[in-house]
Design a protein around this motif. Structure first.
Motif, PDB file in Angstrom:
ATOM      1  N   GLU A 173       0.868  -1.211  -0.009  1.00  0.00           N
ATOM      2  CA  GLU A 173      -0.165   0.028  -0.074  1.00  0.00           C
ATOM      3  C   GLU A 173       0.749   1.219  -0.073  1.00  0.00           C
ATOM      4  O   GLU A 173       1.737   1.273   0.775  1.00  0.00           O
ATOM      5  CB  GLU A 173      -1.015   0.076   1.452  1.00  0.00           C
ATOM      6  CG  GLU A 173      -2.182   1.053   1.253  1.00  0.00           C
ATOM      7  CD  GLU A 173      -3.378   0.613   0.113  1.00  0.00           C
ATOM      8  OE1 GLU A 173      -3.808   1.540  -0.318  1.00  0.00           O
ATOM      9  OE2 GLU A 173      -3.101  -0.588  -0.110  1.00  0.00           O
ATOM     10  N   PRO A 174       0.631   2.171  -0.841  1.00  0.00           N
ATOM     11  CA  PRO A 174       1.436   3.539  -1.147  1.00  0.00           C
ATOM     12  C   PRO A 174       1.218   4.294   0.278  1.00  0.00           C
ATOM     13  O   PRO A 174      -0.160   4.199   0.885  1.00  0.00           O
ATOM     14  CB  PRO A 174       1.171   4.228  -2.239  1.00  0.00           C
ATOM     15  CG  PRO A 174      -0.298   3.554  -2.662  1.00  0.00           C
ATOM     16  CD  PRO A 174      -0.197   2.075  -2.074  1.00  0.00           C
ATOM     17  N   PHE A 175       2.044   5.183   0.449  1.00  0.00           N
ATOM     18  CA  PHE A 175       1.880   6.199   1.643  1.00  0.00           C
ATOM     19  C   PHE A 175       0.499   6.967   1.279  1.00  0.00           C
ATOM     20  O   PHE A 175       0.259   7.645   0.117  1.00  0.00           O
ATOM     21  CB  PHE A 175       3.188   7.141   1.874  1.00  0.00           C
ATOM     22  CG  PHE A 175       2.859   8.014   2.800  1.00  0.00           C
ATOM     23  CD1 PHE A 175       3.060   7.539   4.059  1.00  0.00           C
ATOM     24  CD2 PHE A 175       3.025   9.484   2.648  1.00  0.00           C
ATOM     25  CE1 PHE A 175       3.258   8.563   5.393  1.00  0.00           C
ATOM     26  CE2 PHE A 175       3.065  10.160   3.630  1.00  0.00           C
ATOM     27  CZ  PHE A 175       2.911   9.852   4.930  1.00  0.00           C
ATOM     28  N   SER A 176      -0.216   7.314   2.218  1.00  0.00           N
ATOM     29  CA  SER A 176      -1.590   7.756   1.942  1.00  0.00           C
ATOM     30  C   SER A 176      -1.652   9.468   2.337  1.00  0.00           C
ATOM     31  O   SER A 176      -2.554  10.147   2.065  1.00  0.00           O
ATOM     32  CB  SER A 176      -2.575   7.299   2.753  1.00  0.00           C
ATOM     33  OG  SER A 176      -2.439   7.145   4.055  1.00  0.00           O
ATOM     34  N   GLY A 177      -0.615   9.911   2.896  1.00  0.00           N
ATOM     35  CA  GLY A 177      -0.583  11.464   3.584  1.00  0.00           C
ATOM     36  C   GLY A 177       0.118  12.394   2.728  1.00  0.00           C
ATOM     37  O   GLY A 177       0.322  13.581   2.886  1.00  0.00           O
ATOM     38  N   TRP A 178       0.046  12.101   1.290  1.00  0.00           N
ATOM     39  CA  TRP A 178       0.920  13.137   0.322  1.00  0.00           C
ATOM     40  C   TRP A 178      -0.013  14.445   0.102  1.00  0.00           C
ATOM     41  O   TRP A 178       0.770  15.546  -0.074  1.00  0.00           O
ATOM     42  CB  TRP A 178       1.145  12.544  -0.877  1.00  0.00           C
ATOM     43  CG  TRP A 178       2.182  11.317  -0.565  1.00  0.00           C
ATOM     44  CD1 TRP A 178       1.895  10.035  -1.205  1.00  0.00           C
ATOM     45  CD2 TRP A 178       3.372  11.594  -0.193  1.00  0.00           C
ATOM     46  NE1 TRP A 178       3.151   9.300  -0.769  1.00  0.00           N
ATOM     47  CE2 TRP A 178       3.969  10.262  -0.356  1.00  0.00           C
ATOM     48  CE3 TRP A 178       4.015  12.732   0.186  1.00  0.00           C
ATOM     49  CZ2 TRP A 178       5.303   9.975   0.095  1.00  0.00           C
ATOM     50  CZ3 TRP A 178       5.569  12.233   0.914  1.00  0.00           C
ATOM     51  CH2 TRP A 178       5.983  10.890   0.808  1.00  0.00           C
TER      52      TRP A 178
END
Length: 122
Positions: free
Chosen positions: A47-52
């Motif tokens: 899962e990619p980082f979600s806070g970008w």
């Protein structure tokens, strides 16, 4: 006037939800030399980082290390996801996933590092 306002809202919405560009072994070197750049190294199964959307004043890219394993070796990626913060090509900070393949860093932590780089320019 309403049409113009609606168009502006739509453009801003698209910009905020834009997906990061994916780098390859041919594009990464030039891309990280363009100021404050964050690269997330990952793969399809993580899962990619979600806070970008909360990180500003930098360019954000992703690299799929399954597609480009030589990048994994060059940047010494040992776990995924891994996020590296570059300033004009120089590695400034690095965050690695834990054993559960989860990042313990927050978007606030990343923003602090970005702000530190930018504050050194003054």
């Amino acid at each position: 006037m309403k049409a113009l306002a609606l168009a502006m809202v739509m453009v801003m919405s698209l910009m905020l939800n834009a997906q990061p560009s994916e780098l390859s072994d041919k594009t990464i070197a030039a891309s990280i030399n363009t100021g404050v750049v964050i690269v997330e190294f990952g793969a399809d199964f993580v899962e990619p980082f979600s806070g970008w959307d909360e990180v500003t004043d930098c360019i954000y890219y992703r690299v799929d290390i399954a597609k480009y394993p030589n990048i994994k070796d060059k940047y010494r990626i040992r776990s995924i996801p891994t996020i590296i913060l570059f300033n004009n090509g120089t590695k400034v900070d690095m965050w690695k996933a834990n054993i559960m393949l989860e990042l313990d860093v927050t978007s606030k932590d990343i923003q602090i590092s970005v702000d530190d780089i930018l504050s050194q320019k003054f």
